[in-house]
Each structure stands twice: as structure tokens, then as C-alpha cells.
Write a protein that holds these residues in place. Structure first.
Motif, PDB file in Angstrom:
ATOM      1  N   ASP A  41      47.960  91.997  39.289  1.00 28.23           N
ATOM      2  CA  ASP A  41      49.067  92.263  40.215  1.00 28.23           C
ATOM      3  C   ASP A  41      48.540  92.586  41.609  1.00 28.23           C
ATOM      4  O   ASP A  41      47.677  93.447  41.771  1.00 28.23           O
ATOM      5  CB  ASP A  41      49.922  93.449  39.741  1.00 28.23           C
ATOM      6  CG  ASP A  41      51.044  93.026  38.822  1.00 28.23           C
ATOM      7  OD1 ASP A  41      51.287  91.813  38.719  1.00 28.23           O
ATOM      8  OD2 ASP A  41      51.665  93.913  38.219  1.00 28.23           O
ATOM      9  N   GLU A  42      49.079  91.886  42.598  1.00 28.68           N
ATOM     10  CA  GLU A  42      48.706  92.167  43.983  1.00 28.68           C
ATOM     11  C   GLU A  42      49.558  93.306  44.552  1.00 28.68           C
ATOM     12  O   GLU A  42      49.171  93.943  45.508  1.00 28.68           O
ATOM     13  CB  GLU A  42      48.884  90.912  44.836  1.00 28.68           C
ATOM     14  CG  GLU A  42      47.891  89.822  44.511  1.00 28.68           C
ATOM     15  CD  GLU A  42      48.076  88.603  45.392  1.00 28.68           C
ATOM     16  OE1 GLU A  42      48.631  88.730  46.495  1.00 28.68           O
ATOM     17  OE2 GLU A  42      47.654  87.515  44.961  1.00 28.68           O
ATOM     18  N   ASN A  43      50.731  93.524  43.968  1.00 22.56           N
ATOM     19  CA  ASN A  43      51.653  94.537  44.472  1.00 22.56           C
ATOM     20  C   ASN A  43      52.074  95.459  43.329  1.00 22.56           C
ATOM     21  O   ASN A  43      53.013  95.151  42.607  1.00 22.56           O
ATOM     22  CB  ASN A  43      52.875  93.868  45.111  1.00 22.56           C
ATOM     23  CG  ASN A  43      53.839  94.875  45.688  1.00 22.56           C
ATOM     24  OD1 ASN A  43      53.513  96.043  45.883  1.00 22.56           O
ATOM     25  ND2 ASN A  43      55.050  94.428  45.961  1.00 22.56           N
ATOM     26  N   PRO A  44      51.425  96.614  43.185  1.00 23.53           N
ATOM     27  CA  PRO A  44      51.774  97.530  42.092  1.00 23.53           C
ATOM     28  C   PRO A  44      52.886  98.517  42.462  1.00 23.53           C
ATOM     29  O   PRO A  44      52.978  99.599  41.903  1.00 23.53           O
ATOM     30  CB  PRO A  44      50.454  98.270  41.853  1.00 23.53           C
ATOM     31  CG  PRO A  44      49.841  98.326  43.208  1.00 23.53           C
ATOM     32  CD  PRO A  44      50.229  97.040  43.883  1.00 23.53           C
ATOM     33  N   TYR A  45      53.733  98.162  43.423  1.00 22.63           N
ATOM     34  CA  TYR A  45      54.766  99.069  43.919  1.00 22.63           C
ATOM     35  C   TYR A  45      56.162  98.527  43.631  1.00 22.63           C
ATOM     36  O   TYR A  45      56.374  97.332  43.518  1.00 22.63           O
ATOM     37  CB  TYR A  45      54.623  99.267  45.436  1.00 22.63           C
ATOM     38  CG  TYR A  45      53.268  99.769  45.842  1.00 22.63           C
ATOM     39  CD1 TYR A  45      52.916 101.096  45.629  1.00 22.63           C
ATOM     40  CD2 TYR A  45      52.331  98.917  46.421  1.00 22.63           C
ATOM     41  CE1 TYR A  45      51.662 101.567  46.001  1.00 22.63           C
ATOM     42  CE2 TYR A  45      51.076  99.381  46.789  1.00 22.63           C
ATOM     43  CZ  TYR A  45      50.751 100.702  46.570  1.00 22.63           C
ATOM     44  OH  TYR A  45      49.513 101.158  46.924  1.00 22.63           O
ATOM     45  N   TYR A  46      57.126  99.444  43.552  1.00 23.33           N
ATOM     46  CA  TYR A  46      58.528  99.048  43.490  1.00 23.33           C
ATOM     47  C   TYR A  46      58.896  98.423  44.831  1.00 23.33           C
ATOM     48  O   TYR A  46      58.381  98.824  45.873  1.00 23.33           O
ATOM     49  CB  TYR A  46      59.431 100.272  43.268  1.00 23.33           C
ATOM     50  CG  TYR A  46      59.460 100.790  41.855  1.00 23.33           C
ATOM     51  CD1 TYR A  46      60.187 100.135  40.866  1.00 23.33           C
ATOM     52  CD2 TYR A  46      58.784 101.956  41.509  1.00 23.33           C
ATOM     53  CE1 TYR A  46      60.236 100.618  39.571  1.00 23.33           C
ATOM     54  CE2 TYR A  46      58.817 102.446  40.216  1.00 23.33           C
ATOM     55  CZ  TYR A  46      59.546 101.767  39.250  1.00 23.33           C
ATOM     56  OH  TYR A  46      59.591 102.245  37.978  1.00 23.33           O
ATOM     57  N   ASP A  47      59.810  97.468  44.802  1.00 22.25           N
ATOM     58  CA  ASP A  47      60.302  96.883  46.046  1.00 22.25           C
ATOM     59  C   ASP A  47      61.243  97.881  46.703  1.00 22.25           C
ATOM     60  O   ASP A  47      62.150  98.405  46.061  1.00 22.25           O
ATOM     61  CB  ASP A  47      61.046  95.579  45.769  1.00 22.25           C
ATOM     62  CG  ASP A  47      60.135  94.499  45.226  1.00 22.25           C
ATOM     63  OD1 ASP A  47      59.010  94.380  45.733  1.00 22.25           O
ATOM     64  OD2 ASP A  47      60.556  93.785  44.298  1.00 22.25           O
ATOM     65  N   ASP A  48      61.026  98.156  47.990  1.00 26.72           N
ATOM     66  CA  ASP A  48      61.902  99.084  48.697  1.00 26.72           C
ATOM     67  C   ASP A  48      63.149  98.347  49.188  1.00 26.72           C
ATOM     68  O   ASP A  48      63.264  97.125  49.036  1.00 26.72           O
ATOM     69  CB  ASP A  48      61.164  99.784  49.837  1.00 26.72           C
ATOM     70  CG  ASP A  48      60.640  98.824  50.891  1.00 26.72           C
ATOM     71  OD1 ASP A  48      61.308  97.812  51.172  1.00 26.72           O
ATOM     72  OD2 ASP A  48      59.555  99.086  51.443  1.00 26.72           O
ATOM     73  N   THR A  49      64.077  99.080  49.761  1.00 24.16           N
ATOM     74  CA  THR A  49      65.350  98.485  50.174  1.00 24.16           C
ATOM     75  C   THR A  49      65.181  97.470  51.296  1.00 24.16           C
ATOM     76  O   THR A  49      65.915  96.481  51.342  1.00 24.16           O
ATOM     77  CB  THR A  49      66.363  99.575  50.590  1.00 24.16           C
ATOM     78  OG1 THR A  49      65.765 100.431  51.564  1.00 24.16           O
ATOM     79  CG2 THR A  49      66.826 100.381  49.387  1.00 24.16           C
ATOM     80  N   ILE A  50      64.213  97.665  52.185  1.00 24.60           N
ATOM     81  CA  ILE A  50      64.009  96.697  53.270  1.00 24.60           C
ATOM     82  C   ILE A  50      63.484  95.385  52.694  1.00 24.60           C
ATOM     83  O   ILE A  50      63.932  94.304  53.078  1.00 24.60           O
ATOM     84  CB  ILE A  50      63.074  97.265  54.357  1.00 24.60           C
ATOM     85  CG1 ILE A  50      63.739  98.462  55.036  1.00 24.60           C
ATOM     86  CG2 ILE A  50      62.722  96.188  55.388  1.00 24.60           C
ATOM     87  CD1 ILE A  50      62.878  99.213  56.023  1.00 24.60           C
ATOM     88  N   THR A  51      62.555  95.471  51.753  1.00 22.09           N
ATOM     89  CA  THR A  51      62.037  94.264  51.100  1.00 22.09           C
ATOM     90  C   THR A  51      63.155  93.524  50.377  1.00 22.09           C
ATOM     91  O   THR A  51      63.245  92.292  50.440  1.00 22.09           O
ATOM     92  CB  THR A  51      60.916  94.635  50.108  1.00 22.09           C
ATOM     93  OG1 THR A  51      59.889  95.326  50.811  1.00 22.09           O
ATOM     94  CG2 THR A  51      60.348  93.409  49.419  1.00 22.09           C
ATOM     95  N   LYS A  52      64.032  94.257  49.714  1.00 19.33           N
ATOM     96  CA  LYS A  52      65.162  93.632  49.018  1.00 19.33           C
ATOM     97  C   LYS A  52      66.113  92.973  50.011  1.00 19.33           C
ATOM     98  O   LYS A  52      66.654  91.901  49.747  1.00 19.33           O
ATOM     99  CB  LYS A  52      65.913  94.664  48.173  1.00 19.33           C
ATOM    100  CG  LYS A  52      65.127  95.098  46.953  1.00 19.33           C
ATOM    101  CD  LYS A  52      65.870  96.155  46.169  1.00 19.33           C
ATOM    102  CE  LYS A  52      65.050  96.614  44.975  1.00 19.33           C
ATOM    103  NZ  LYS A  52      65.720  97.678  44.230  1.00 19.33           N
ATOM    104  N   TYR A  53      66.315  93.610  51.166  1.00 20.43           N
ATOM    105  CA  TYR A  53      67.187  93.035  52.189  1.00 20.43           C
ATOM    106  C   TYR A  53      66.596  91.735  52.744  1.00 20.43           C
ATOM    107  O   TYR A  53      67.291  90.725  52.835  1.00 20.43           O
ATOM    108  CB  TYR A  53      67.414  94.039  53.322  1.00 20.43           C
ATOM    109  CG  TYR A  53      68.049  93.424  54.541  1.00 20.43           C
ATOM    110  CD1 TYR A  53      69.371  92.989  54.513  1.00 20.43           C
ATOM    111  CD2 TYR A  53      67.326  93.248  55.724  1.00 20.43           C
ATOM    112  CE1 TYR A  53      69.955  92.399  55.620  1.00 20.43           C
ATOM    113  CE2 TYR A  53      67.903  92.671  56.832  1.00 20.43           C
ATOM    114  CZ  TYR A  53      69.213  92.248  56.784  1.00 20.43           C
ATOM    115  OH  TYR A  53      69.782  91.655  57.867  1.00 20.43           O
TER     116      TYR A  53
END
Length: 169
Positions: A41-53
Motif C-alpha cells: 500500500d502506498e497510502n495507509p491513511y483514510y481518505d479525508d473529506t477534501i480527497t473525497k470531494y
């Protein structure tokens, strides 16, 4: 501490969603649980609201939505919702997006002009639709302030006039 202990901070009769307004360099991220993360995994983080937008569906209905409008009007979930009469969309992150029957209340951190770049990033995020974080800057070496002032060239003059009027009152 309240969230860690599972205590309720406040109660509200309406559903409220807190939205982040931090630009990429200062935005904090929540780490996914270890059992979800793969070794590659390159991104081990939850997607934040800005990324979802930014990753919202590519449908004409979503093109001119601002950050606030998107979360007020649509529900975003990773799991497929039960069959319903409303249209279900998919975003670039494979989330399911469904129009709400009742708009959601949104809240975000209050900033003022003394917060400089954070303030201008917030104003861009709240007022202008974008498909990429880079849409909020004129070029890589320019600032959020520059981009905001390109939309509102009289903003600083109007602010100075309001400050002068307030001082004389």
C-alpha cells in the motif's frame, strides 16, 4: 480525549459533519487499522473529506458543486447502500454517492484573514469547485492568496475600507 474514550462531546438533534479545511502540507491523516493495510500500500491513511470531494463522480450534476455543497447534499459511503429509488453514483475512490433527502449541516474551523494562507485556501475551497488540489493555485510557486485575489481583485481594498469605517465608528 473524548473521542478516544468513546464519550459524546455534544448532542444535537440534527446530523452535523465536520469538514477539514487544511491545505495538503498541514492536513493531518488518520492511519488505517493494521489488518486493512497491505504490504504494498502506498497510502495507509483514510481518505479525508477534501480527497473525497476532489474524487467526486464525473457527472454534470457534480461539476459545479463546492466543497460544502457536496457534503451537504450527498452521502458518501464505501459500502453499497440498500436498493432505493434514488440514483447511486460511484466516485474515483470507488465510494457510493447518494443524494440526501434532507441536507446535512456542515461545520469547519473558523479562520480569519490573519491566518493568511490557511484563510485563502479555505475561501477557495468553500467558494470554488475544483477537480484537483492544483486548481487552487495559479502555478506551483504561487500562493492561495494570489489565486483568491485573481477571482476577487477588489477584496483587499474592500477589506481596508471596512476596517477604516469600523475604526471611525
Amino acid at each position: 480525549m473524548y473521542l478516544l474514550l468513546g464519550h459524546q462531546i455534544c448532542s444535537s438533534s440534527a446530523t452535523v459533519k465536520f469538514l477539514t479545511i487544511e491545505p495538503p502540507p498541514t492536513r493531518s491523516c488518520a492511519v488505517l487499522p493494521a489488518f486493512i493495510i497491505d504490504e504494498d500500500d502506498e497510502n495507509p491513511y483514510y481518505d479525508d473529506t477534501i480527497t473525497k470531494y476532489i474524487s467526486r463522480p464525473h457527472d454534470s450534476e457534480f461539476e459545479n458543486l463546492t466543497y460544502l455543497q457536496y457534503f451537504e447534499k450527498y452521502s458518501i459511503t464505501p459500502s453499497q447502500p440498500a436498493p432505493m429509488s434514488r440514483q447511486i453514483y460511484r466516485d474515483d475512490l470507488s465510494n457510493y454517492v447518494v443524494k440526501r433527502t434532507k441536507e446535512l449541516l456542515t461545520r469547519y474551523r473558523f479562520l480569519n484573514i490573519e491566518d493568511r494562507e490557511l484563510y485563502f485556501y479555505q475561501q477557495l475551497l468553500l467558494n470554488f469547485p475544483a477537480r484537483d488540489e492544483s486548481d487552487y493555485k495559479l502555478s506551483p510557486n504561487r500562493t492561495y492568496r494570489d489565486k483568491f485575489l485573481s477571482f476577487f481583485p477588489d477584496f483587499l481594498t474592500n477589506l481596508q475600507n471596512q476596517t477604516t469605517i469600523a475604526q471611525h465608528s
